[in-house]
Design an enzyme around this catalytic site. Structure first.
Site, PDB file in Angstrom:
ATOM      1  N   HIS A   1      -7.027  -5.805  -0.833  1.00  0.00           N
ATOM      2  CA  HIS A   1      -5.884  -4.897  -0.152  1.00  0.00           C
ATOM      3  C   HIS A   1      -5.334  -5.842   1.020  1.00  0.00           C
ATOM      4  O   HIS A   1      -6.242  -6.339   1.822  1.00  0.00           O
ATOM      5  CB  HIS A   1      -6.248  -3.538  -0.040  1.00  0.00           C
TER       6      HIS A   1
ATOM      7  N   ASP B   1      -9.024  -5.496  -5.332  1.00  0.00           N
ATOM      8  CA  ASP B   1      -8.364  -4.446  -4.346  1.00  0.00           C
ATOM      9  C   ASP B   1      -9.499  -3.327  -4.333  1.00  0.00           C
ATOM     10  O   ASP B   1      -9.673  -2.867  -5.417  1.00  0.00           O
ATOM     11  CB  ASP B   1      -7.144  -4.381  -4.697  1.00  0.00           C
TER      12      ASP B   1
ATOM     13  N   SER C   1       0.915  -1.333   0.064  1.00  0.00           N
ATOM     14  CA  SER C   1       0.133   0.080   0.042  1.00  0.00           C
ATOM     15  C   SER C   1       0.889   1.120  -0.019  1.00  0.00           C
ATOM     16  O   SER C   1       1.545   1.469  -0.958  1.00  0.00           O
ATOM     17  CB  SER C   1      -1.005   0.109   1.221  1.00  0.00           C
TER      18      SER C   1
END
Length: 415
Positions: A380, A347, A247
């Site tokens: 994610h 995601d 991330s």
């Protein structure tokens, strides 16, 4: 009817449906992520709980069990089974990415090619996914790599038995540049690599809004400079450093790899070598300046980056060059090191199209190898704790890192 059982199964089915097909849109992104992430990575555990709940319900209410509740449980079990099957696909997806990105013969470069056992799902490890310790790995905590307190500390993970000249992996945590800690992310990969002879280093860095850009990347470069000066005393080879992160950590890892020795990002230590020899970012933010025109990137720029990460008066239109300088998508050159970019198809926070565009530009410009894996069903942060999917990804990243190290050694020696 037994409402509590029906309600439990209806909730589980809703969570399963969200993991299978998360809704799109900025308003639903965060709840869809949290629910889908945990459901997808804990699907085997939830399947066992669903079956146990249904069996207990039938046993308690023989002859009067809720048909609606059992139907919901059956549908949820089928969905969870699909999620488990999706997770298992990661093994082939990772291997395909490696063979397409770095060559079918990459296995020949490895000192210890993976055996069928190495590639199998480690069910014993997955039974207790939140217990992330390994007796073969020693951890040295809270070493200061620069003045400034707890946000300038790092941890070193090393094999229990002392080593010398080991390759180094630098882990940069995520958290939207505003939260996060070195203790919370990258542990499955670091424990796996340290057990196999690598030195792994996880860093903290200053967080926004207290710290403003470029404090984050400057700190990461200071940590890299510390590694070059000190890693040898922990058994590492400071001439080979790979970097990873997820991330916001993926953004910083990629930017670190693409801005070697940039004096603008090394105030007061411009002489330090801040190059890295390989990069493996996970679900990273690459379109930092939103130059691709993607709506999700523009929304992130306006609502998060411009308001909280940069100085409040740094309008992204007036000061676009400053944002571009912080954007991996716009910093790619032919000198980029080997990359292994990994992103989840589902995601919700950083849509997979952003990774695709980053990889496309990398492959257009870089002279080195670029591998790219899209992981089916992955949300994610899918690799934060051990799961079927993350176990296969960790082992694939291990192969990429080992290949990168051995290839670097061969090229450095001129052989």
């Amino acid at each position: 009817m037994h409402p509590s059982f029906v309600v439990r199964q209806a909730l589980q089915l809703a969570l399963t449906a969200n993991a299978l097909k998360p809704p799109r849109g900025a308003r639903t992104a965060i709840p869809a992520f949290f629910a889908g992430w945990l459901t997808g990575e804990l699907a085997p555990h939830l399947l066992a709980l669903t079956a146990a709940d249904a069996a207990a319900h039938v046993a308690r209410h023989r002859g009067g069990s809720s048909k609606a509740g059992l139907a919901l449980a059956a549908a949820s079990a089928a969905g969870l089974g699909t999620l488990i099957a999706q997770s298992q696909r990661a093994r082939d997806e990772i291997e395909t990415a490696l063979t397409e990105g770095i060559g079918k013969a990459y296995i020949d470069e490895l000192e210890h090619p993976p055996s069928p056992t190495d590639l199998a799902t480690p069910w014993g490890q997955l039974a207790m996914p939140f217990r992330m310790r390994d007796p073969d790995v020693r951890r040295t905590r809270n070493i200061a790599y620069a003045p400034g307190g707890k946000r300038f500390l790092l941890d070193v993970y090393a094999p229990r038995e002392p080593v010398t000249g080991a390759p180094i992996l630098l882990q940069v945590h995520g958290g939207a540049w505003v939260i996060g800690n070195k203790d919370q992310q990258g542990l499955p990969l670091m424990l796996h690599m340290a057990k196999r002879g690598w030195i792994c280093i996880a860093i903290n860095y200053p967080l926004s809004p207290a710290a403003r850009w470029p404090a984050h990347i400057v700190a990461a470069k200071r940590a890299l400079a510390w590694i070059r000066d000190n890693a040898e005393s922990y058994g590492g080879d400071p001439s080979f450093v790979a970097v990873t992160g997820g991330s916001a950590g993926g953004h910083l890892a990629a930017l670190l790899a693409l801005t070697a020795n940039d004096p603008a990002l090394q105030p007061g230590f411009t002489e330090a070598d801040t190059s890295v020899q390989a990069c493996a970012p996970h679900y990273g933010v690459y379109d930092f300046a939103a130059t691709s025109g993607r709506r999700s990137s523009q929304t992130r720029l306006k609502t998060l980056i411009a308001r909280h990460v940069f100085e409040a008066d740094r309008d992204p239109v007036k000061f676009l060059d400053d944002y571009i300088a912080a954007s991996p998508l716009d910093r790619i050159t032919e000198d980029a090191p080997p990359f292994f970019v990994i992103h989840g198809v589902h995601d919700s926070l950083v849509p997979v199209g952003e990774a695709r565009e980053f990889v496309r530009r990398l492959r257009d410009k870089s002279q080195r190898e670029v591998a790219y894996a899209e992981i089916s069903g992955a949300q994610h942060a899918f690799d934060v704790f051990p799961s079927i999917r993350s176990a296969h990804v960790v082992r694939g990243v291990e192969r990429f890192l080992e290949w990168s190290y051995r290839t670097w050694r061969r090229r450095s020696s001129g052989s």
